[in-house]
Design an enzyme around this catalytic site. Structure first.
Site, PDB file in Angstrom:
ATOM      1  N   THR A  62       8.030 -29.096 -53.688  1.00 28.57           N
ATOM      2  CA  THR A  62       8.783 -29.507 -52.513  1.00 28.57           C
ATOM      3  C   THR A  62       7.872 -30.009 -51.409  1.00 28.57           C
ATOM      4  OG1 THR A  62      10.449 -27.859 -53.101  1.00 28.57           O
ATOM      5  CG2 THR A  62      10.557 -28.737 -50.874  1.00 28.57           C
TER       6      THR A  62
ATOM      7  N   TYR B 177       3.368 -20.689 -62.197  1.00 30.00           N
ATOM      8  CA  TYR B 177       4.578 -21.480 -61.950  1.00 30.00           C
ATOM      9  C   TYR B 177       5.033 -22.092 -63.266  1.00 30.00           C
ATOM     10  CZ  TYR B 177       7.418 -24.998 -59.402  1.00 30.00           C
ATOM     11  OH  TYR B 177       8.422 -25.797 -58.907  1.00 30.00           O
TER      12      TYR B 177
ATOM     13  N   VAL C 121      11.551 -18.186 -54.273  1.00 35.19           N
ATOM     14  CA  VAL C 121      10.814 -19.267 -53.630  1.00 35.19           C
ATOM     15  C   VAL C 121      11.818 -20.405 -53.520  1.00 35.19           C
ATOM     16  CG1 VAL C 121       8.868 -20.849 -53.745  1.00 35.19           C
ATOM     17  CG2 VAL C 121       8.615 -18.509 -54.593  1.00 35.19           C
TER      18      VAL C 121
ATOM     19  N   LYS D  54       6.561 -17.686 -60.623  1.00 27.86           N
ATOM     20  CA  LYS D  54       7.680 -18.447 -60.059  1.00 27.86           C
ATOM     21  C   LYS D  54       8.408 -19.062 -61.243  1.00 27.86           C
ATOM     22  CE  LYS D  54       9.089 -22.332 -57.180  1.00 27.86           C
ATOM     23  NZ  LYS D  54       8.669 -23.555 -56.430  1.00 27.86           N
TER      24      LYS D  54
END
Length: 294
Positions: free
Chosen positions: A48, A136, A204, A164
């Protein structure tokens, strides 16, 4: 288990000036706003945060500026993932020097290494600094899974502490949760409550850029034992989650479009991303305002 980086983490956008330069003043303003509205952690330079199109120097400057703005009121997790192990270790050291509390490391993408090489990649990065790692797992973007069995082995490393999870493999997440001490953070806003309910550490959240208090309220209600209330609050968020994350545009684009209408720092996206059009932006604002009004 106390979540290592907090519960409500925002996958913060990276503000740019109208000319497209890094906007450090805007980043500080936005970070302070998000922490003031309930985020106890910020993830910088993640997906992001447009990490593919920001420079190494910009990433380090962003960490230092946000640390100055939020102090110890929130953790800072720095996205450092690249497809190059050596480059990623350099970014890890730079993030540590700039003041990060932890590192977000995506699976090495494009080259699609086998699982033993993926594991070696993560271990080498974990050995490069004294900071804890969040692995991640987002195979839709990387083309590479971090398999559950790999996570079971990687959990033995003392600095690999969290995941994540954007795998959309809920069974694998529960398998790892049941057999390790890894803290699991939902990386897809639609899974925030579901993963938390089976032992996750928090989220998150991209949606937290524009509705941080609403995202946190879901977890607060669950912690208070108000499970029906938590479910209701998550359901109230669903139209905004859908509008931001499931309309064919990246969350970066929709978050920046909506932030601009809320007079919060955002600025343009960098190419190859393109801004949301007026109709999309108006639709996002309408859904946001309906959430706030209820």
């Amino acid at each position: 288990m106390t979540p290592p980086f907090g519960r409500t983490l925002c996958a913060m956008i990276t503000p740019f000036t109208p000319a497209g330069a890094l906007d450090l003043d805007g980043a500080q303003e936005l970070a302070a706003h998000l922490v003031g509205r309930g985020c106890d952690g910020l993830v910088l330079s993640g997906t992001t945060g447009e990490s593919p199109t920001t420079t190494d120097a910009e990433k380090a400057a962003l960490i230092a500026a946000v640390r100055q703005a939020v102090g110890i009121r929130a953790t800072i997790v720095a996205g450092i993932g690249t497809p190059d192990t050596l480059h990623t270790t350099r970014l890890a050291r730079e993030a540590e020097r700039a003041g990060a509390d932890g590192l977000l490391v995506v699976a090495p993408y494009y080259s699609r290494p086998p699982q033993d090489a993926v594991e070696a990649h993560f271990r080498r990065i974990a050995d490069a600094t004294g900071l804890p790692l969040v692995l991640y797992d987002i195979p839709a973007r990387t083309g590479v899974r971090i398999e559950a069995d790999s996570l079971l082995r990687l959990a033995e490393h003392p600095r690999i502490v969290a995941v994540k999870d954007c795998s959309y493999d809920f069974l694998a997440a529960q398998k790892v949760l049941a057999r390790t001490g890894l803290a699991y953070y939902a990386g897809c806003d639609e899974h925030n409550l579901a993963l938390y309910a089976v032992g996750g550490a928090g989220c998150v959240s991209t949606v937290a850029n524009v509705a941080p208090d609403h995202v946190r309220a879901v977890l607060d209600a669950f912690d208070a034992g108000l499970t029906a209330r938590a479910a209701h609050l998550q359901q109230r968020l669903t139209p905004l989650i859908e509008a931001m994350m499931a309309n064919g545009l990246p969350g970066t684009v929709t978050a920046k479009a909506l932030l601009a209408t809320l007079s919060l720092p955002a600025g343009p996206v960098r190419p190859p991303l393109a801004p949301a059009d007026r109709a999309t932006t108006d639709g996002l604002r309408s859904v946001h305002d309906a959430l706030v009004a209820t």
